[in-house]
Design a protein around this motif. Structure first.
Motif, mmCIF file in Angstrom:
data_model
loop_
_atom_site.group_PDB
_atom_site.id
_atom_site.type_symbol
_atom_site.label_atom_id
_atom_site.label_comp_id
_atom_site.label_asym_id
_atom_site.label_seq_id
_atom_site.Cartn_x
_atom_site.Cartn_y
_atom_site.Cartn_z
ATOM 1 N N TRP A 250 0.819 -1.212 0.000
ATOM 2 C CA TRP A 250 0.000 0.000 0.000
ATOM 3 C C TRP A 250 0.851 1.259 0.000
ATOM 4 O O TRP A 250 0.478 2.277 -0.614
ATOM 5 N N ASP A 251 1.984 1.235 0.700
ATOM 6 C CA ASP A 251 2.874 2.394 0.682
ATOM 7 C C ASP A 251 3.374 2.658 -0.728
ATOM 8 O O ASP A 251 3.448 3.813 -1.171
ATOM 9 N N TYR A 253 1.875 1.780 -3.501
ATOM 10 C CA TYR A 253 0.740 2.278 -4.279
ATOM 11 C C TYR A 253 0.503 3.758 -3.999
ATOM 12 O O TYR A 253 0.302 4.548 -4.929
ATOM 13 N N SER A 254 0.532 4.135 -2.731
ATOM 14 C CA SER A 254 0.286 5.535 -2.364
ATOM 15 C C SER A 254 1.342 6.457 -2.954
ATOM 16 O O SER A 254 1.041 7.558 -3.422
ATOM 17 N N LYS A 257 0.646 6.771 -6.638
ATOM 18 C CA LYS A 257 -0.560 7.565 -6.845
ATOM 19 C C LYS A 257 -0.282 9.043 -6.618
ATOM 20 O O LYS A 257 -0.733 9.907 -7.386
ATOM 21 N N SER A 258 0.484 9.355 -5.588
ATOM 22 C CA SER A 258 0.828 10.751 -5.305
ATOM 23 C C SER A 258 1.663 11.353 -6.428
ATOM 24 O O SER A 258 1.457 12.498 -6.835
#
Length: 299
Positions: A250-251, A253-254, A257-258
Motif C-alpha cells: 500500500w505504501d 501504491y500511495s 498515486k501521489s
C-alpha cells in the motif's frame, strides 16, 4: 460465487488493484504472498502446475524444479544487485526467473532483460575450456499493469517474446524467452474458465478478493493453493511478515498515486500557463484545465 470486492473503484493507472485490508486469502501481488505460494520447497508443486499451464500445448512439460539462490551480484565491485522473486531450474537444466511486477516503471523492459543476463552468465563453467553452449533461460513476468500506449490489443494478455530475424520473422535464437502476463486484461468469469491456464490466471487475479474456493477450481492443486493462502492458519510470525508486506504494497501504491497526481497537477498548470500566454480568457482556461480563477491568476 461471492467475491470480496474493494469499496473503492479500481485504479489501474499503475496496475495496482485495490483490495480490502482484511482478506481471507493472501494477496499474491505482495512479496510475501507471491513467494509463499511459488517460492518455497513445500509449495513447488504449485509452481510446477503454474509453469505447465503456461506452456500448455507447446510440448514442454516440467516434472520437477530445484530452487536456486534468488539474490545475485554482478561480476565486479559496485555492480548492480538483482533479487528475483522466484528463481529455479529444471532437471533438464533450463532456468526460470518468475517475477511479480506490481507496477510499471521506466525502463521495465531493460530491467527484465538485464535480469535475464544473470541466469545466462552463471552458466559459465569454472573450467578453462568451454564451447559456449547454454541452457534455456525463461523470464516470466506476472504484471499487475498493462503495457503503455496500447502496445498490445485489449484482449491480448499473454505475450511470448524471442529473438527473431527482422526480415523473415524466424526465431533466430530460441533459448532466451520472455513471457509477460498482463493481469488487468484477464476478465474471464468463473463460468468461462476452461483450461488450467485460465484457472491459474483467474486465481492470481482474484485470490485476495475471494471468500471461498470457486467451484471451477476444485482441482487438487487448487485445494492445496487455497489451504496455503488462508491467512488464519499462519503462525503469528508469518502473519506479521504478511502484514508488513501488505503495508509495503500500500505504501508503494500511495507513492505512485501521489506522483501521478503531482504530474497531473503540474501538467494542468503548464497547459493553463500556455493558454494564458496566448491571451485566452481565465474562464475558458478554468473550464479546460479544472483550475480555479484564483489559481490561474497566480500563474
Amino acid at each position: 460465487m461471492v467475491y470480496k470486492m474493494a469499496d473503492e473503484k479500481n485504479d489501474n493507472t499503475y496496475g495496482t488493484e485495490l483490495l480490502e485490508p482484511q482478506e481471507r486469502y493472501i494477496n499474491p501481488y505482495t512479496d510475501f504472498g507471491f513467494k509463499k505460494l511459488f517460492g518455497t520447497e513445500m509449495n513447488k508443486d504449485l509452481l510446477i502446475s503454474f509453469l505447465n499451464a503456461l506452456f500448455s500445448g507447446s510440448g514442454k512439460v516440467i516434472e520437477d524444479v530445484q530452487y536456486l539462490n534468488s539474490e545475485h551480484l554482478g561480476d565486479g565491485y559496485g555492480d548492480r544487485r538483482a533479487v528475483f522473486d522466484v528463481y529455479c531450474k529444471t532437471k533438464e537444466g533450463g532456468r526460470f526467473i518468475v517475477e511479480m511486477q506490481r507496477a510499471n516503471q521506466d525502463f521495465f523492459k531493460d530491467r527484465s532483460l538485464y535480469y535475464s543476463t544473470f541466469a545466462i552468465r552463471e552458466q559459465t563453467p569454472k573450467a578453462k575450456h568451454w564451447d559456449y553452449q547454454l541452457e534455456d533461460v525463461y523470464t516470466i513476468g506476472v504484471l499487475n499493469f498493462t503495457f503503455p500506449d496500447n502496445e498490445y490489443p485489449a484482449d491480448s494478455y499473454k505475450h511470448e517474446v524471442k529473438l527473431k530475424d527482422v526480415d523473415d520473422n524466424h526465431v533466430f535464437y530460441d533459448k532466451l524467452t520472455l513471457i509477460y502476463l498482463e493481469m488487468p486484461k484477464f476478465n474471464k468469469t468463473e463460468d468461462e474458465l476452461v483450461t488450467m491456464f485460465d484457472k491459474w490466471m483467474f486465481v492470481l487475479r482474484n485470490l485476495g478478493r475471494l471468500l471461498e474456493r470457486p467451484k471451477a477450481l476444485q482441482d487438487r492443486i487448487f485445494k492445496k493453493l487455497f489451504e496455503q493462502a488462508e491467512i488464519a492458519q499462519y503462525t503469528p510470525a508469518e502473519r506479521r511478515e504478511y502484514e508488513a508486506s501488505v503495508k509495503n504494497y500500500w505504501d508503494y501504491y500511495s507513492t505512485m498515486k501521489s506522483a501521478l497526481n503531482r504530474g497531473r497537477a503540474e501538467g494542468r498548470a503548464e497547459a493553463a500557463l500556455k493558454m494564458k500566454g496566448d491571451g485566452m480568457a481565465s474562464e475558458l482556461i478554468a473550464k479546460y484545465t479544472g483550475l480555479t480563477i484564483d489559481e490561474i491568476a497566480q500563474l
